[in-house]
Scaffold this motif. Structure first.
Motif, PDB file in Angstrom:
ATOM      1  N   ARG A  54      63.382  32.904  63.294  1.00  0.00           N
ATOM      2  CA  ARG A  54      63.246  32.210  61.525  1.00  0.00           C
ATOM      3  C   ARG A  54      62.598  33.085  61.327  1.00  0.00           C
ATOM      4  O   ARG A  54      61.410  33.215  59.743  1.00  0.00           O
TER       5      ARG A  54
ATOM      6  N   TYR B  17      82.382  32.506  56.163  1.00  0.00           N
ATOM      7  CA  TYR B  17      81.062  32.863  55.589  1.00  0.00           C
ATOM      8  C   TYR B  17      80.431  33.353  54.671  1.00  0.00           C
ATOM      9  O   TYR B  17      80.130  33.410  53.879  1.00  0.00           O
TER      10      TYR B  17
ATOM     11  N   GLN C  86      68.343  34.353  61.238  1.00  0.00           N
ATOM     12  CA  GLN C  86      67.833  32.885  61.201  1.00  0.00           C
ATOM     13  C   GLN C  86      69.263  32.505  60.719  1.00  0.00           C
ATOM     14  O   GLN C  86      69.578  30.868  61.079  1.00  0.00           O
ATOM     15  N   TYR C  87      69.981  32.382  59.817  1.00  0.00           N
ATOM     16  CA  TYR C  87      71.189  31.627  59.195  1.00  0.00           C
ATOM     17  C   TYR C  87      71.692  30.790  60.623  1.00  0.00           C
ATOM     18  O   TYR C  87      72.376  29.684  60.455  1.00  0.00           O
ATOM     19  N   TRP C  88      72.166  32.419  61.748  1.00  0.00           N
ATOM     20  CA  TRP C  88      72.731  31.824  62.121  1.00  0.00           C
ATOM     21  C   TRP C  88      72.321  30.930  63.920  1.00  0.00           C
ATOM     22  O   TRP C  88      72.838  31.005  64.726  1.00  0.00           O
TER      23      TRP C  88
END
Ligand code: HEM
Length: 134
Positions: free
Chosen positions: A69, A121, A63-65
């Motif tokens: 979701r 990151y 989801q972060y990348w």
């Protein structure tokens, strides 16, 4: 006229660039193989089975990348610092976490630029998770 067809210049997400779900699942699986053998980290994980924790981290990173979701659909807002509050994340735990993550990232053999982006990151995120001095 002279119009660039829609879509041709659309940038891929980082998630797509590095190979999507398969890549993140491999990364996190390798990472948890390290955690499973780690005398400091393994006891920190409350569940006997590391599978659910592996699933949560994989879905979060996807989801972060820019991937699906699903993490937030299942877990709500990440609030990762808060979720780590019950655990003693000191320098030693931080270093152990990053050691296993480093080995996992290297095993992916990503192009250098992508590896660099991902690693930047992860080191930044790990530093921000430390909640106990010493
Ligand atoms: C710095 C050292 C770290 C330690 C020692 C640590 C340890 C833990 C532990 C013990 C859990 C509970 C296992 C579970 O039930 O899921 C957990 C959960 C989690 N950690 Fe970490 N963690 C660290 C850093 C990070 C970083 C840098 C990230 C993100 C890049 C991260 C992402 C997550 C996620 C997404 C969960 C599951 C949250 C949830 O939905 O409940 N952790 N971590």
């Amino acid at each position: 006229m002279n119009e660039i067809p829609r879509g041709t210049l659309q940038e891929q997400t980082f998630y797509e660039q590095v190979g999507g779900e398969e890549t993140f699942r491999r990364l996190v699986h390798l990472f948890y193989q390290g955690v499973a053998e780690d005398p400091l980290l393994r006891p920190m994980y409350p569940e006997e089975d590391l599978g659910p924790a592996e699933e949560r981290l994989a879905l979060f990173l996807m989801q972060y990348w820019g991937g699906p979701r699903t993490y937030s659909d299942n877990r709500g807002h990440p609030r990762l610092r808060m979720r780590h509050a019950p655990f003693t994340v000191n320098r030693e735990a931080h270093d152990a976490w990053l050691k296993h993550m480093r080995a996992a990232v290297e095993a992916l053999n990503l192009p250098e630029e992508h590896e660099h982006t991902l690693w930047n990151y992860l080191t930044y995120a790990a530093a921000s998770m430390v909640n106990t001095p010493g």
